[in-house]
Scaffold this motif. Structure first.
Motif, mmCIF file in Angstrom:
data_model
loop_
_atom_site.group_PDB
_atom_site.id
_atom_site.type_symbol
_atom_site.label_atom_id
_atom_site.label_comp_id
_atom_site.label_asym_id
_atom_site.label_seq_id
_atom_site.Cartn_x
_atom_site.Cartn_y
_atom_site.Cartn_z
ATOM 1 N N ALA A 50 0.969 -1.199 -0.154
ATOM 2 C CA ALA A 50 0.070 -0.067 -0.090
ATOM 3 C C ALA A 50 0.766 1.322 -0.148
ATOM 4 C CB ALA A 50 -0.914 0.177 1.131
ATOM 5 N N GLY A 51 1.750 1.183 0.815
ATOM 6 C CA GLY A 51 2.692 2.550 1.084
ATOM 7 C C GLY A 51 3.699 2.715 0.039
ATOM 8 N N ASP A 70 10.607 -6.341 -3.444
ATOM 9 C CA ASP A 70 9.724 -6.840 -2.553
ATOM 10 C C ASP A 70 9.933 -8.279 -2.256
ATOM 11 O OD1 ASP A 70 6.571 -6.253 -1.810
ATOM 12 O OD2 ASP A 70 7.029 -8.305 -1.838
ATOM 13 N N ALA A 71 10.097 -8.864 -1.197
ATOM 14 C CA ALA A 71 10.207 -10.212 -0.916
ATOM 15 C C ALA A 71 9.460 -11.430 -1.543
ATOM 16 C CB ALA A 71 10.149 -10.393 0.680
ATOM 17 N N ASN A 110 -3.723 -14.947 7.672
ATOM 18 C CA ASN A 110 -3.985 -13.997 6.594
ATOM 19 C C ASN A 110 -3.925 -12.674 7.356
ATOM 20 O OD1 ASN A 110 -6.106 -13.843 8.199
ATOM 21 N ND2 ASN A 110 -7.588 -13.579 6.658
ATOM 22 N N ASN A 111 -2.652 -12.322 8.095
ATOM 23 C CA ASN A 111 -2.607 -11.039 8.779
ATOM 24 C C ASN A 111 -1.975 -10.081 7.615
ATOM 25 O OD1 ASN A 111 -1.531 -13.326 10.680
ATOM 26 N ND2 ASN A 111 -3.023 -11.657 11.703
ATOM 27 N N GLY A 115 4.217 -9.925 -1.560
ATOM 28 C CA GLY A 115 4.491 -9.905 -3.103
ATOM 29 C C GLY A 115 3.788 -8.477 -3.575
ATOM 30 N N SER A 119 -0.336 -6.388 1.375
ATOM 31 C CA SER A 119 -1.630 -6.868 1.731
ATOM 32 C C SER A 119 -2.746 -6.517 1.114
ATOM 33 C CB SER A 119 -1.771 -6.385 3.501
ATOM 34 O OG SER A 119 -0.503 -6.781 4.020
ATOM 35 N N ALA A 124 -9.973 -6.744 1.999
ATOM 36 C CA ALA A 124 -11.426 -6.782 1.483
ATOM 37 C C ALA A 124 -11.875 -5.474 0.950
ATOM 38 C CB ALA A 124 -12.128 -6.766 2.957
ATOM 39 N N TYR A 126 -12.397 -2.297 1.669
ATOM 40 C CA TYR A 126 -13.082 -1.352 2.193
ATOM 41 C C TYR A 126 -12.399 -0.032 2.387
ATOM 42 C CZ TYR A 126 -17.594 -0.131 4.306
ATOM 43 O OH TYR A 126 -18.955 0.217 4.270
ATOM 44 N N VAL A 262 14.781 -7.941 1.579
ATOM 45 C CA VAL A 262 15.911 -6.933 2.137
ATOM 46 C C VAL A 262 16.199 -7.506 3.437
ATOM 47 C CG1 VAL A 262 16.469 -4.587 2.799
ATOM 48 C CG2 VAL A 262 15.029 -5.288 0.574
ATOM 49 N N GLY A 514 2.182 1.489 7.071
ATOM 50 C CA GLY A 514 1.166 1.391 8.332
ATOM 51 C C GLY A 514 1.814 1.669 9.301
ATOM 52 N N ALA A 526 -5.903 1.037 4.984
ATOM 53 C CA ALA A 526 -5.269 1.073 3.621
ATOM 54 C C ALA A 526 -5.354 2.467 3.019
ATOM 55 C CB ALA A 526 -5.699 0.083 2.742
HETATM 56 C C1 LIG Z 1 -7.359 -10.147 5.612
HETATM 57 C C2 LIG Z 1 -7.199 -8.793 5.673
HETATM 58 C C3 LIG Z 1 -8.126 -7.801 5.227
HETATM 59 C C4 LIG Z 1 -7.995 -6.482 5.172
HETATM 60 N N1 LIG Z 1 -9.157 -5.912 4.847
HETATM 61 C C5 LIG Z 1 -8.821 -4.416 4.436
HETATM 62 C C6 LIG Z 1 -9.961 -3.668 4.131
HETATM 63 O O1 LIG Z 1 -10.821 -3.989 3.597
HETATM 64 N N2 LIG Z 1 -9.524 -2.208 3.938
HETATM 65 C C7 LIG Z 1 -8.286 -1.615 4.465
HETATM 66 O O2 LIG Z 1 -8.231 -0.579 4.337
HETATM 67 N N3 LIG Z 1 -7.398 -2.427 5.023
HETATM 68 C C8 LIG Z 1 -7.591 -3.970 4.962
HETATM 69 N N4 LIG Z 1 -6.548 -4.557 5.249
HETATM 70 C C9 LIG Z 1 -5.292 -4.040 5.832
HETATM 71 C C10 LIG Z 1 -4.539 -3.355 4.699
HETATM 72 O O3 LIG Z 1 -4.328 -4.430 3.718
HETATM 73 C C11 LIG Z 1 -3.055 -3.182 5.192
HETATM 74 O O4 LIG Z 1 -3.394 -2.417 6.482
HETATM 75 C C12 LIG Z 1 -2.356 -2.366 4.232
HETATM 76 O O5 LIG Z 1 -1.977 -3.180 2.891
HETATM 77 C C13 LIG Z 1 -0.963 -2.433 5.022
HETATM 78 O O6 LIG Z 1 0.133 -1.483 4.089
HETATM 79 P P1 LIG Z 1 1.487 -1.491 4.337
HETATM 80 O O7 LIG Z 1 2.034 -0.640 3.151
HETATM 81 O O8 LIG Z 1 1.907 -1.186 5.475
HETATM 82 O O9 LIG Z 1 2.003 -2.902 3.951
HETATM 83 P P2 LIG Z 1 1.769 -3.920 2.853
HETATM 84 O O10 LIG Z 1 0.891 -3.631 2.061
HETATM 85 O O11 LIG Z 1 1.724 -5.232 3.654
HETATM 86 O O12 LIG Z 1 2.994 -4.010 2.077
HETATM 87 C C14 LIG Z 1 4.333 -4.624 2.591
HETATM 88 C C15 LIG Z 1 4.984 -5.105 1.391
HETATM 89 O O13 LIG Z 1 6.301 -5.439 1.923
HETATM 90 C C16 LIG Z 1 7.012 -6.626 1.706
HETATM 91 N N5 LIG Z 1 8.110 -6.749 2.455
HETATM 92 C C17 LIG Z 1 8.239 -6.706 3.838
HETATM 93 N N6 LIG Z 1 9.267 -7.103 4.572
HETATM 94 C C18 LIG Z 1 10.193 -6.973 3.370
HETATM 95 C C19 LIG Z 1 11.446 -7.053 3.320
HETATM 96 N N7 LIG Z 1 12.402 -7.222 4.228
HETATM 97 N N8 LIG Z 1 12.202 -7.140 2.121
HETATM 98 C C20 LIG Z 1 11.240 -6.868 0.911
HETATM 99 N N9 LIG Z 1 9.969 -6.869 0.929
HETATM 100 C C21 LIG Z 1 9.460 -6.835 2.432
HETATM 101 C C22 LIG Z 1 5.839 -7.714 1.582
HETATM 102 O O14 LIG Z 1 6.146 -8.746 0.937
HETATM 103 C C23 LIG Z 1 4.781 -6.708 1.082
HETATM 104 O O15 LIG Z 1 4.441 -6.663 -0.139
HETATM 105 C C24 LIG Z 1 -6.623 -5.719 5.384
HETATM 106 C C25 LIG Z 1 -5.750 -6.663 5.770
HETATM 107 C C26 LIG Z 1 -6.046 -8.187 5.908
HETATM 108 C C27 LIG Z 1 -4.711 -9.085 6.361
#
Ligand SMILES: Cc1cc2nc3c(=O)[nH]c(=O)nc-3n(C[C@H](O)[C@H](O)[C@H](O)COP(=O)(O)OP(=O)(O)OC[C@H]3O[C@@H](n4cnc5c(N)ncnc54)[C@H](O)[C@@H]3O)c2cc1C
Ligand code: SF4
Length: 549
Positions: A50-51, A70-71, A110-111, A115, A119, A124, A126, A262, A514, A526
């Motif tokens: 996402a970020g 990305d891992a 599924n936390n 890829g 997440s 979902a 929303y 990484v 996040g 998200a």
């Molecule tokens: C079941 C479920 C349902 C959800 N439904 C919703 C919803 O409806 N609405 C909503 O707003 N949010 C929802 N969320 C939450 C939302 O998806 C996440 O809060 C958001 O995607 C987090 O963004 P992020 O950028 O922090 O991390 P992510 O989107 O998780 O991205 C992190 C990325 O970093 C990569 N990574 C991690 N460590 C490393 C490393 N060391 N080296 C290389 N790559 C790495 C991972 O592979 C991943 O691709 C849901 C989450 C789950 C689990």
């Protein structure tokens, strides 16, 4: 300029997808720019979720030499995803993590995602905004923390991202009242139950906001209401960075390097500046040089990477001079209540969260606790439904009966604003992963306020389902949505990054996921994560010409 033209001028992703019935622009990926490890690129981003992906797209558009590592894999929805609950396990981050505390949060299913797309591949869909009050809970309610930025500074970025996903929903009366770029989707059986029960009780409930195409958007087709949003949308109707930001980033010269784990952010001991990242790809250890580094690996992996990046200058972990890394990790309390109806509901036939209320979002002086909760439809598919019933203690014949009765059940879920507490944190465990790196240990305990909120939310959901005519209701306790762990603050004694996501300790290191959120509200996170990343991107772009970076 019309809405679509405005979006297209800013982010062409939806128009770069194929319109021949396939889901991936293979040419874009094949012709993607590829940097050499030895090239000093402008910015290397850890994580393309996402970020990370929003930052990647924005900076590529501004001409930066930028790559995201990305891992996990670079997904192709046509070949990698299946319309099958059990067959979707590979979407999740299932590497070991250790859990602890009085109320441990189950991890490893599924936390979080793994890829390109992060997440949001299996989220979902929303996408509500945070309320203005979420940015100042300490001032208003004496709990949580005040953000160093306010809602009004984030609002333009909310609007941009809502247009780019795009989001469909009714006019939203809560928080900062606002409309959405697309009209609400038709309501499925579960949503109808919610609307009926809420109406009987005088509770306002609304349809949306979902980041799901309602009508064609670019080359993305309309949602077909098949209910597999949490397994990866094979239709390309549900927004995820894989289709909303990565295509435009590639077309503008960014590199996405998949299957690249990484392991450390490198900092020059002499200058105190980040110089790049160590990573493992195809079993080989490599190093990508960069002028700047951004980490966006999710609320568990970002603090873990910082702690694993200790050095002579940062013996307790990168950016951890004031013991802030990993702290204030939050998870929303997410009790889930199901109700049985004589008539068929068929809750699977729609996006899982579709209707919600934010009537209980803010602090209510009549309740014995601070802050609040939202209630949404959740609509589990059969395996998740079996987990709900089994968590109630039903097994064997009783479980079979509940399962064969699946089409008669409706399911609501609450998101309770559990408070950020310093002792809820990620540290490093003794256990190591396949790269030999200590895995994250996440300790979590609830406070009395958290428990009171979960009780209040359960009671509201049970009332709604009874009012809608349910003859039996069952509730289970669960968690949802991890955020925090490297929060933004006004100074380095209270957080890890400043209001622009720039780390206090290393001037050319940013965190844009996040993990930087100081509070979580009762909203799914998200959209806010993407908006925060878009704002950080503008800061970086302005710095490149104005010299602040
Ligand atoms: C079941 C479920 C349902 C959800 N439904 C919703 C919803 O409806 N609405 C909503 O707003 N949010 C929802 N969320 C939450 C939302 O998806 C996440 O809060 C958001 O995607 C987090 O963004 P992020 O950028 O922090 O991390 P992510 O989107 O998780 O991205 C992190 C990325 O970093 C990569 N990574 C991690 N460590 C490393 C490393 N060391 N080296 C290389 N790559 C790495 C991972 O592979 C991943 O691709 C849901 C989450 C789950 C689990
Ligand atoms: S319900 Fe719509 S958005 Fe969800 S998986 Fe099906 S087509 Fe995709």
């Amino acid at each position: 300029m019309g809405l679509r033209d405005g979006v297209r001028a800013r982010n062409e992703s939806a128009w770069l997808l194929p319109n021949d019935g396939t889901r991936t622009n293979h040419r874009l990926r094949r012709d993607m720019r590829r940097f050499a490890d030895g090239d000093e690129i402008d910015l290397v981003i850890v994580g393309c979720g996402a970020g990370g992906s929003v930052l990647l797209q924005r900076l590529a558009r501004s001409g930066w030499k930028v790559a995201a590592l990305d891992a996990g894999p670079f997904w192709d929805p046509d070949t990698d995803w299946v319309s099958d609950e059990a067959g979707s396990h590979h979407l999740y981050w299932t590497d070991p993590r250790v859990i602890a505390g009085a109320d441990p949060v189950p991890l490893g299913s599924n936390n979080s995602g793994r890829g390109v797309g992060g997440s949001m591949i299996h989220y979902a869909g929303y996408t509500p905004r945070f309320h203005p009050s979420d940015f100042m809970t300490r001032t208003l309610d004496g709990v949580g923390a005040d953000w160093p930025v306010g809602y009004s500074e984030l609002r333009p970025y909310y609007e941009q991202i809502e247009q780019e996903l795009p989001v469909a929903g009714e006019r939203w009366p809560w928080g900062d009242p606002h409309g959405y770029p697309y009209r609400p989707h038709p309501v499925g059986g579960n949503g109808e139950v919610f609307l009926r029960g809420a109406d009987k009780l005088g509770i306002t409930a609304k349809v949306g906001p979902v980041a799901i195409a309602n009508g064609r958007f670019g080359n993305r087709p309309h949602c077909i209401y098949r209910g597999f949003c949490l397994q990866g949308c094979k239709v390309n109707a549900k927004a995820s960075p894989l289709i909303t930001h990565v295509p435009d980033a590639l077309a503008r010269g960014a590199e996405v390097r998949a299957d690249a784990m990484v392991t450390q952010v490198e900092v020059d001991e002499r200058t105190g500046r980040a110089t790049g990242v160590h990573y493992v790809r195809d079993g080989r250890e490599r190093f990508q040089r960069a002028r700047m580094v951004a980490v966006a690996g999710y609320s568990i992996e970002t603090p873990r990477l910082l702690l694993n990046s200790s050095s002579g200058r940062f013996p307790g972990g990168l950016c951890n001079d004031f013991d802030q890394v990993g702290r204030y990790l939050m998870v929303q309390g997410a009790p889930q209540t199901a109700g049985r109806f004589d008539a068929e509901v068929r809750m699977y036939k729609a996006p899982p969260p579709e209707v919600s209320t934010e009537e209980f979002y803010e602090t209510d002086p009549a309740r014995d606790c601070k802050r609040g909760f939202s209630v949404q439809t959740v609509s589990p598919l059969p395996i998740t439904w079996a987990e709900h019933v089994a968590a109630q203690g039903h097994w064997g014949t009783a479980l079979r009966e509940y399962m064969s009765d699946y089409v008669h059940w409706s399911c609501l879920g609450a998101l309770c604003e559990f408070l950020p507490l310093p002792e809820n944190r990620v540290t490093l465990a003794d256990e190591k992963d396949s790269c030999g790196l200590p895995v994250a240990r996440f300790s979590y305990s609830q406070c009395d306020n958290d428990r009171a909120l979960a009780r209040a939310a359960q009671s509201v959901m049970e009332d709604i389902l009874h009012a809608a005519g349910a003859d039996e209701v069952i509730t289970i306790q669960r968690y949802a949505h991890l955020v925090g762990g490297a929060r933004m603050a006004r100074d380095e004694r209270h957080g890890v990054v400043d209001e622009n996501c720039r780390s206090f300790a290393v001037p050319n290191l940013y965190l844009t996921d996040g993990s930087v959120l100081p509070t979580q509200g009762s909203a799914n996170p998200a959209l806010t994560i993407m908006a925060v990343a878009a704002r950080a991107a503008d800061h970086l772009i302005a710095g490149a010409s104005g010299g602040t970076t």
